[in-house]
Design a protein around this motif. Structure first.
Motif, PDB file in Angstrom:
ATOM      1  N   UNK A   1      27.738  50.881  34.551  1.00 13.58           N
ATOM      2  CA  UNK A   1      27.800  52.279  34.965  1.00 13.58           C
ATOM      3  C   UNK A   1      28.765  53.054  34.070  1.00 13.58           C
ATOM      4  N   UNK A   2      28.516  54.348  33.946  1.00 12.90           N
ATOM      5  CA  UNK A   2      29.419  55.188  33.175  1.00 12.90           C
ATOM      6  C   UNK A   2      30.796  55.219  33.842  1.00 12.90           C
ATOM      7  N   UNK A   3      31.825  55.296  33.002  1.00 10.13           N
ATOM      8  CA  UNK A   3      33.197  55.396  33.499  1.00 10.13           C
ATOM      9  C   UNK A   3      33.522  56.861  33.739  1.00 10.13           C
ATOM     10  N   UNK A   4      33.974  57.186  34.927  1.00 13.09           N
ATOM     11  CA  UNK A   4      34.236  58.579  35.275  1.00 13.09           C
ATOM     12  C   UNK A   4      35.376  59.140  34.425  1.00 13.09           C
ATOM     13  N   UNK A   5      35.124  60.239  33.722  1.00 12.26           N
ATOM     14  CA  UNK A   5      36.195  60.845  32.921  1.00 12.26           C
ATOM     15  C   UNK A   5      37.197  61.584  33.818  1.00 12.26           C
ATOM     16  N   UNK A   6      38.402  61.721  33.313  1.00  6.76           N
ATOM     17  CA  UNK A   6      39.441  62.432  34.068  1.00  6.76           C
ATOM     18  C   UNK A   6      39.384  63.936  33.856  1.00  6.76           C
ATOM     19  N   UNK A   7      38.575  64.366  32.915  1.00  2.84           N
ATOM     20  CA  UNK A   7      38.430  65.787  32.603  1.00  2.84           C
ATOM     21  C   UNK A   7      37.724  66.514  33.736  1.00  2.84           C
ATOM     22  N   UNK A   8      38.372  67.528  34.302  1.00  2.00           N
ATOM     23  CA  UNK A   8      37.755  68.320  35.376  1.00  2.00           C
ATOM     24  C   UNK A   8      37.693  69.799  35.000  1.00  2.00           C
ATOM     25  N   UNK A   9      37.701  70.062  33.703  1.00  4.04           N
ATOM     26  CA  UNK A   9      37.713  71.445  33.217  1.00  4.04           C
ATOM     27  C   UNK A   9      36.353  72.116  33.391  1.00  4.04           C
ATOM     28  N   UNK A  10      36.331  73.431  33.147  1.00  3.07           N
ATOM     29  CA  UNK A  10      35.072  74.184  33.202  1.00  3.07           C
ATOM     30  C   UNK A  10      34.106  73.693  32.134  1.00  3.07           C
ATOM     31  N   UNK A  11      34.643  73.335  30.961  1.00  2.00           N
ATOM     32  CA  UNK A  11      33.787  72.823  29.891  1.00  2.00           C
ATOM     33  C   UNK A  11      33.110  71.526  30.310  1.00  2.00           C
ATOM     34  N   UNK A  12      33.834  70.696  31.044  1.00  2.00           N
ATOM     35  CA  UNK A  12      33.251  69.445  31.544  1.00  2.00           C
ATOM     36  C   UNK A  12      32.141  69.744  32.558  1.00  2.00           C
ATOM     37  N   UNK A  13      32.292  70.763  33.353  1.00  2.00           N
ATOM     38  CA  UNK A  13      31.261  71.120  34.330  1.00  2.00           C
ATOM     39  C   UNK A  13      29.957  71.518  33.635  1.00  2.00           C
TER      40      UNK A  13
END
Length: 209
Positions: free
Chosen positions: A32-44
């Protein structure tokens, strides 16, 4: 690739195919993909593109993505609450359905403004039909590929999908849902005449919404 024109209309010249980016996010030992810690608008923005991809390939749906008629606000996606169900038969799939825990990739909400047709042209295998061992149904909140999001996104999606690399609502779903299913042999009926013998005017009690 260049831009030309035809009758004043811009036309893309694809003699040289466009070069698109191919991403390959890191995966864990479970695949499974590893969840990134990035929660920015760009990540959305990235995650919404990933959800759109899953909507196109795996019939993912939530209130804002995919075919919203195939989104179950209750998060069960069980046959008894599908527009294709008539008694213990399906108008689309050649299978005797389990109204409580059965489902397939073609589940859709019941709607008086969405007339259906007696088809029975899909096999259980093609429709990805299965009966959940939990006796209730499917949904991301029952999928082993989903885990708690590091933080909800701006729409409140509280889970992370390790198959698609995006955050999701618990009551969303897709055809890759990994909830354990009952092992059954869904062979098609031998007598074709019986496949289309559905009493569409029956007054069977509908399951609660």
């Amino acid at each position: 690739m260049g831009i030309g024109s035809f009758l004043g209309i811009p036309v893309v010249n694809e003699r040289k195919p466009p070069v698109r980016e191919v991403t390959d996010p890191p995966r864990g030992k479970d695949g499974l993909f590893i969840q990134p810690k990035d929660t920015s608008a760009a990540r959305e923005v990235i995650e919404q593109h990933n959800r759109d991809r899953f909507a196109g390939h795996f019939k993912f749906a939530d209130p804002y993505t995919g075919n919203t008629r195939t989104y179950d606000a209750r998060g069960d996606y069980n046959c008894g609450r599908c527009n294709q169900a008539v008694g213990n038969k399906c108008l689309l799939v050649k299978v005797e359905i389990d109204r409580d825990a059965g489902s397939c990739a073609d589940w859709e909400i019941t709607c008086a403004g969405d007339p259906e047709m007696v088809l029975r042209e899909k096999s259980a295998e093609v429709a990805n039909y299965g009966v959940a061992k939990n006796g209730k149904g499917f949904g991301c909140h029952r999928c082993p590929y989903a885990s708690a999001a590091i933080a909800p996104d701006s729409r409140g999606r509280e889970l992370y999908c390790g198959k698609g690399d995006f955050r999701t609502f618990g009551n969303a779903c897709c055809s890759l849902n990994g909830a354990p299913v009952v092992e059954e042999d869904y062979d098609e009926d031998d007598e074709d005449d019986e496949d289309y013998d559905i009493d569409v005017d029956s007054d069977d009690d509908e399951d609660d919404e």
